[in-house]
Design an enzyme around this catalytic site. Structure first.
Site, short mmCIF file in Angstrom:
data_model
loop_
_atom_site.label_atom_id
_atom_site.label_comp_id
_atom_site.label_asym_id
_atom_site.label_seq_id
_atom_site.Cartn_x
_atom_site.Cartn_y
_atom_site.Cartn_z
N SER A 145 40.25 49.73 34.64
CA SER A 145 41.04 49.80 35.87
C SER A 145 41.42 51.25 36.18
CB SER A 145 42.26 48.88 35.75
OG SER A 145 42.92 48.75 36.98
N ARG A 214 54.47 42.84 43.21
CA ARG A 214 53.76 42.19 42.12
C ARG A 214 52.94 40.99 42.62
NH1 ARG A 214 51.47 43.59 37.46
NH2 ARG A 214 51.62 41.98 35.84
N ASP A 309 35.51 40.43 40.73
CA ASP A 309 36.53 41.48 40.88
C ASP A 309 36.65 41.88 42.35
OD1 ASP A 309 38.21 43.69 40.76
OD2 ASP A 309 37.23 44.53 38.98
N HIS A 342 39.56 40.90 38.47
CA HIS A 342 39.81 42.24 37.95
C HIS A 342 40.40 42.19 36.54
CE1 HIS A 342 40.58 46.52 38.13
NE2 HIS A 342 41.84 46.32 37.81
N ASP A 343 41.18 41.18 36.24
CA ASP A 343 41.83 41.06 34.93
C ASP A 343 40.93 40.51 33.84
OD1 ASP A 343 44.23 42.14 35.63
OD2 ASP A 343 45.36 40.26 35.65
#
Length: 365
Positions: A145, A214, A309, A342-343
């Site tokens: 990232s 968040r 992603d 993405h995670d």
């Protein structure tokens, strides 16, 4: 300051990439394993935006770290073989100097008096840290990232300092969609009435702004495919009030936002988020239009992306892989079918353990 953190003192009058300087700055870091006699087995892990130096447990801190499954004896990043370094980024609120740290000239938090932060500054201070440990050249830099872009900044500023690159879920620059997401996050924080131009306190914390930031982030960190599997639409509850939380995905976002809101400083979030959007590896092309990685000296690279992603889509990893190949660098590109977006590098343990572990084994031959 947590007593398990090691401290590197940044040289006074440290000059930032975009101008400005700090004195008495520090970088908080942790290490695993032992540096060998010729200091050739060092790996540097560069973190994502909200991660800190505690990537995995060790003798001084037995709490699980953010990449626990990856680092340790016998694991993919085998600390029986490698000496691993992970630092909290310059500008963060996790032990290293940042905008919420006291300015030695005033005794008050820097807030917006902190110099403009770039990923180049995080890269440069990371190299200074490693050099202070006697490491003339890293065996590998590993960056997921934001850490992936910081790793590129390191290579572009210190072209011969790493033998290998492991680059995960990142790219040469942020695409417009990613910048839009982070721009909305910054706007949510800045417009919270408690933010008060950076003069908030623990009693008057910009909670709503941080929660919205968040939640917006969570929308981009995972994939719609994963959420469809985890949150069947048929599962819903009666809301406590009109337009209250009704669907499981709403509860999921609320839970993660509440967990995060007091764990990260709002101004640090702004600075690091903007640093990601400012970074542009293409700007290092000399002359303009040439390969920006043309001067980088690497023995090899592993570039990993995930099909799902949204923040750093696979076109970015493909571009980086091709630039490395055109620069004469042996590069391996792997696009996973991980559904976690993405995670995925934090969640898809089996896939990423295999990829990173195999590459490090091969690189040591």
């Amino acid at each position: 300051m947590a007593n398990y953190l090691k401290i590197f003192n940044i040289p006074n009058h440290y000059q930032f990439h975009r101008g400005g300087q700090i004195d008495n700055g520090i970088i908080a870091y942790e290490t695993w394993g032992q540096l060998n006699q010729n200091k050739s087995n060092a790996l540097l892990i560069l973190t994502g935006l909200s991660a800190d130096s505690h990537a995995a447990r060790h003798s001084a801190n037995d709490t699980a770290g953010w990449w626990e499954y990856m680092i340790g004896p016998g694991k993919a990043i085998d600390t029986n073989q490698w000496f691993v370094i992970c630092a909290s980024s310059l500008g963060s609120c996790k032990g290293s100097t940042g905008p919420c740290s006291p300015n030695p000239r005033t005794g008050q938090a820097y807030r917006f008096d902190f110099p403009d932060l770039c990923l180049e500054d995080i890269a440069n201070t990371s190299v200074l840290l490693c050099q202070s440990l006697g490491i003339d050249r890293l065996h590998a830099t590993i960056g997921p990232s934001m850490g992936g872009m910081t790793a590129l900044a390191l290579l572009l500023k210190h072209s011969e300092y790493c033998k290998h690159l492991v680059h995960i879920a990142s790219g040469m620059a942020s695409p417009p969609f990613s910048t839009a997401i982070r721009s909305l996050q910054r706007e949510a924080i800045l417009k919270d009435e408690n933010f008060n131009q950076g003069h908030y306190s623990a009693a008057n914390w910009p909670e709503e702004g941080m929660k919205f930031a968040r939640k917006i982030g969570m929308l981009s960190y995972r994939s719609a495919t994963e959420w469809a599997d985890r949150f069947p639409r048929s599962l819903k509850k009666v809301p406590e009030h009109a337009f209250g939380s009704e669907f499981p995905i709403e509860s999921y976002l609320e839970h993660h936002a509440n967990q995060f809101v007091h764990k990260f400083d709002p101004i640090s979030y702004l600075y690091l988020s903007r640093a990601m959007d400012w970074f542009d590896g293409h700007s290092y092309a000399q002359p303009r239009g040439s390969n920006p990685l043309g001067r980088v000296k690497l023995d090899g690279a592993l570039i990993i992306g995930a099909e799902t992603d949204l923040l750093f889509p696979v076109a970015l990893q493909t571009e980086l892989h091709q630039l490395l190949q055109k620069a004469g660098i042996k590069s391996e590109l792997v696009i996973t079918n991980s559904i976690q977006g993405h995670d995925a590098f934090l969640v898809d343990q089996q896939t990423f353990t295999q990829l990173v572990g195999d590459y490090l084994v091969q690189s040591a031959v």
